[in-house]
Design a protein around this motif. Structure first.
Motif, PDB file in Angstrom:
ATOM      1  N   GLY A   1      10.353   8.851  -0.348  1.00  0.00           N
ATOM      2  CA  GLY A   1       9.127   8.592   0.395  1.00  0.00           C
ATOM      3  C   GLY A   1       8.154   9.751   0.405  1.00  0.00           C
ATOM      4  N   SER A   2       8.656  10.968   0.151  1.00  0.00           N
ATOM      5  CA  SER A   2       7.785  12.141   0.219  1.00  0.00           C
ATOM      6  C   SER A   2       6.934  12.330  -1.033  1.00  0.00           C
TER       7      SER A   2
ATOM      8  N   HIS B   1       6.582  -4.253   5.611  1.00  0.00           N
ATOM      9  CA  HIS B   1       5.664  -3.262   5.050  1.00  0.00           C
ATOM     10  C   HIS B   1       4.832  -3.803   3.886  1.00  0.00           C
TER      11      HIS B   1
ATOM     12  N   ASP C   1       0.847  -1.189   0.000  1.00  0.00           N
ATOM     13  CA  ASP C   1       0.000   0.000   0.000  1.00  0.00           C
ATOM     14  C   ASP C   1       0.885   1.242   0.000  1.00  0.00           C
ATOM     15  N   TYR C   2       0.263   2.418   0.143  1.00  0.00           N
ATOM     16  CA  TYR C   2       1.011   3.665   0.043  1.00  0.00           C
ATOM     17  C   TYR C   2       2.109   3.767   1.098  1.00  0.00           C
ATOM     18  N   ASP C   3       1.774   3.434   2.336  1.00  0.00           N
ATOM     19  CA  ASP C   3       2.767   3.528   3.407  1.00  0.00           C
ATOM     20  C   ASP C   3       3.927   2.557   3.163  1.00  0.00           C
ATOM     21  N   GLY C   4       3.595   1.357   2.706  1.00  0.00           N
ATOM     22  CA  GLY C   4       4.629   0.388   2.402  1.00  0.00           C
ATOM     23  C   GLY C   4       5.510   0.836   1.259  1.00  0.00           C
TER      24      GLY C   4
ATOM     25  N   ARG D   1       6.217   3.930   0.413  1.00  0.00           N
ATOM     26  CA  ARG D   1       7.130   4.964   0.917  1.00  0.00           C
ATOM     27  C   ARG D   1       8.297   4.323   1.669  1.00  0.00           C
ATOM     28  N   ALA D   2       8.002   3.337   2.507  1.00  0.00           N
ATOM     29  CA  ALA D   2       9.050   2.667   3.281  1.00  0.00           C
ATOM     30  C   ALA D   2      10.025   1.936   2.369  1.00  0.00           C
TER      31      ALA D   2
END
Length: 251
Positions: free
Chosen positions: A133-134, A190, A87-90, A92-93
């Motif tokens: 990540g940003s 993640h 997903d999005y958070d993963g 970025r990580a």
């Protein structure tokens, strides 16, 4: 075959699979083929004809990973061995784990959608940029603009797929400059996958000598057509068969 593994890769936008790829890796020859499957690809589903529910990106929501595997088998004839969903958070990580990726942005990407969850504000200048990540989610999601004087991809989602493939190739290059098992260990928490950490690490170890130059990118052959007021991507079955046979070295 014993030395080949087919992995379904899903980029998730909440419950929908916004990005769909099949990676077929030949561990003996150390070559890989990645097939992108447009998210609007038409799939047959009982009770639905020319409906939004016939788009492949909805299948995961209703039928989960097994339903996605069935759809991929129907479209390509390829059996899926493993899957990885992020997903999005993963995402970025994962990009942060390799220190970001430099890409040549083809034009100033500008788009906003305050109703998106989370709200979407894409503002990435043209030229060589570090995607980290940003802004990685914004870069990979961009397809069109809603600002006068700016542009989007001429081919819409197909243009976005090309950008995603270019990004993945650069990300592979960057990851290979690190100790790959270490990168896998950092990213593993993640993602959602049926790889065990041991399996994923073993695969990374076996990839010593692998190069991004050995990755071939494809889009499942087909064409865009409007049905019932909705845009679908229909697979060209003969061309798809030829592509898969060439990847799997079937005569």
């Amino acid at each position: 075959k014993d030395k080949r593994i087919n992995v379904l890769l899903l980029g998730m936008e909440h419950e929908h699979s916004d990005t769909i790829m099949v990676a077929s890796y030949d561990a003996k020859e150390k070559t890989a083929d990645i097939i992108s499957i447009p998210r609007d690809t038409y799939v047959d589903r009982d009770g639905f004809v020319n409906s939004a529910n016939n788009r492949i990106n909805v299948v995961y929501t209703v039928k989960g990973i097994e339903g996605m595997k069935e759809s991929i088998l129907s479209l390509t004839g390829m059996r899926i061995d493993k899957y990885v969903a992020i997903d999005y958070d993963g995402l970025r990580a994962a990009v942060e784990a390799v220190g970001g990726v430099e890409v040549d942005v083809p034009f100033h990407m500008r788009y906003t959608d305050p109703y998106s969850d989370p709200p979407l504000d894409i503002d990435i200048p043209e030229g060589l940029q570090k995607i980290d990540g940003s802004n990685v989610m914004e870069f990979l999601r961009f397809r069109k603009t809603n600002y006068a004087g700016y542009q989007g991809y001429d081919e819409g989602d197909l243009g976005r797929i090309q950008a995603q493939q270019n990004f993945i190739k650069e990300a592979i290059n960057k990851a290979l400059s690190f100790r790959l098992p270490k990168v896998v260990a950092e990213i593993y928490p993640h993602v959602t996958t049926d790889f065990t950490l041991s399996e994923a690490s073993s695969l990374a170890m076996s990839a010593i000598g692998f190069s991004a130059d050995n990755v071939n990118f494809h889009v499942l052959p087909g064409y865009t057509q409007t049905k019932n007021g909705l845009s679908f991507y229909f697979i060209n079955q003969e061309e798809a068969k030829d592509l898969v046979y060439s990847i799997l070295d079937i005569q």
